[in-house]
Write a protein that holds these residues in place. Structure first.
Motif, PDB file in Angstrom:
ATOM      1  N   TYR A  70       0.832  -1.206   0.000  1.00 16.07           N
ATOM      2  CA  TYR A  70       0.000   0.000   0.000  1.00 16.07           C
ATOM      3  C   TYR A  70       0.864   1.252   0.000  1.00 16.07           C
ATOM      4  N   ASN A  82       1.605   7.339  -6.184  1.00 16.91           N
ATOM      5  CA  ASN A  82       0.472   8.167  -6.574  1.00 16.91           C
ATOM      6  C   ASN A  82       0.725   9.640  -6.243  1.00 16.91           C
ATOM      7  N   HIS A  83       1.321   9.891  -5.077  1.00 14.91           N
ATOM      8  CA  HIS A  83       1.629  11.279  -4.707  1.00 14.91           C
ATOM      9  C   HIS A  83       2.735  11.861  -5.587  1.00 14.91           C
ATOM     10  N   ARG A  95      -8.255   2.988  -5.304  1.00 17.13           N
ATOM     11  CA  ARG A  95      -9.318   2.898  -4.306  1.00 17.13           C
ATOM     12  C   ARG A  95     -10.246   1.716  -4.527  1.00 17.13           C
ATOM     13  N   HIS A 153       0.781   4.289  -2.643  1.00 20.40           N
ATOM     14  CA  HIS A 153       0.374   5.602  -2.131  1.00 20.40           C
ATOM     15  C   HIS A 153       1.434   6.661  -2.443  1.00 20.40           C
ATOM     16  N   TYR A 155      -7.928  -0.749  -2.265  1.00 19.36           N
ATOM     17  CA  TYR A 155      -7.657  -0.526  -0.837  1.00 19.36           C
ATOM     18  C   TYR A 155      -8.830   0.101  -0.088  1.00 19.36           C
ATOM     19  N   MET A 182      -5.473   7.410  -8.301  1.00 22.59           N
ATOM     20  CA  MET A 182      -6.097   7.191  -6.995  1.00 22.59           C
ATOM     21  C   MET A 182      -7.432   6.462  -7.138  1.00 22.59           C
TER      22      MET A 182
END
Length: 355
Positions: free
Chosen positions: A176, A183-184, A202, A180, A205, A198
């Protein structure tokens, strides 16, 4: 003998003066934590909109304030290392643990602000912050000067088992974390790219099965990590172990704060989507909002420490499996440098930079 201990004994010096100086030095991490909100205030006042372009002097002052605020947790890390001793007194152990706690100042200050808002307590979060750290200092100063016996090695096996469990859970959570952070990073290409990725993530997760498991694993990591940090902080430790404990303390505070902000404050109470706008403090932005500026060190050090903590764990595993310590140390140092660069890149995106 550590540098901290050496400062306690001065030939021909007054014993009471040395003891008082030691107690003052032990408060340095708490002083840094108490100064943290005001350094952020100084940054905000310096960059607040004013007539005409920002002068070079104001730009330098703003940079120094933000660097000092970001560096405040590192003061706690350094003091925790200086205070390391095999058989500390109650006072010395409390002081060392206070130093570790001060490393988590950025997320704890965010938690203070969000918590007061959720409880509808209309008191300055800075006032509560100062009061809390003064109470912690008083607790440390009331500690006995009598040396404590070294901890028995009989409890080592259970701790070792918890450490292995902690590592296994971290390997699962890493899936994860990798998504994450990636993605940022894509936020540098624009909020639209971040939102597209995202939305895809989603579906996994945030599913009714995966999300509760992920949250439970996070909370489990916090509980086990605090247990390990409490145990390891009581004994001698080299710089690598001190860094691992300190980064773990930061992550424990960060995870609790982030879950509270995202799940309780945003989703449950205010019904806000935790998207790019939420993370970047839109429309004002993180830099120019008096409250949101606290999120800059909070996020930046969160990214750095989560990656650095994983690299620290990897170093231990590599050495345990026969890798030369020198090579493992180089991998660790490279990992820390990469963690710093990734943290800077992500924060640049959140603050408006684009490529």
């Amino acid at each position: 003998m550590s540098a901290f201990e050496q400062g306690r004994v001065r030939p021909g010096g007054d014993g009471l003066a040395n003891a008082a100086a030691e107690k003052l030095r032990s408060m340095a991490p708490a002083a840094g934590a108490m100064a943290y909100p005001f350094l952020l205030d100084g940054f905000h006042l310096t960059v607040s909109p004013a007539d005409g372009p920002m002068s070079f002097g104001r730009l330098v002052l703003a940079a120094l304030c933000l660097l000092a605020a970001t560096g405040a947790p590192l003061l706690g890390l350094a003091c925790a290392y200086w205070m390391t001793k095999a058989a500390p007194s109650s006072f010395e152990l409390r002081a060392r643990r206070l130093a570790y706690l001060s490393i988590g100042a950025p997320p704890l200050f965010v938690l203070t602000g969000v918590g007061l808002g959720l409880l509808h307590i209309h008191i300055s979060d800075e006032l509560i912050w100062i009061a809390g750290w003064l109470a912690a200092c008083l607790y440390v100063l009331l500690g006995s000067e009598q040396e404590r016996p070294a901890t028995s090695a009989a409890i080592a096996p259970p701790i070792a088992r918890w450490r292995v469990t902690h590592g296994v859970a971290a390997a699962v959570i890493l899936l994860y974390v990798a998504f994450h952070l990636t993605n940022h990073l894509l936020g540098l290409l624009g909020p639209e790219v971040h939102a597209t990725v995202m939305k895809l993530g989603r579906t996994v997760y945030r599913s009714s099965v995966i999300e509760p498991i992920l949250v439970a694993l996070m909370l489990f990591q916090v509980a086990v990590g605090v247990r390990l940090a409490w145990r390891w902080s009581s004994g001698p430790a080299d710089a690598f172990r001190v860094f691992q404990i300190g980064s773990g303390v930061y992550l424990a505070a960060f995870i609790v704060t982030h879950l509270n902000s995202a799940f309780v404050s945003a989703r449950a109470v205010h019904h806000v989507d935790t998207n790019w706008d939420w993370a970047s403090g839109a429309p004002t932005g993180l830099i120019h909002d008096a409250w949101s500026i606290r999120l800059v060190p909070h996020y930046a050090l969160g990214v750095f420490f989560v990656l650095a903590h994983l690299v620290s764990g990897l170093r231990g595993v590599l050495i345990a499996h026969g890798m030369a310590t020198a090579l493992a140390n180089r991998i660790w140092a490279t990992g820390l440098a990469a963690a710093g660069l990734i943290a800077i890149a992500i924060m640049s995106g959140l603050c408006g930079a684009r490529i």
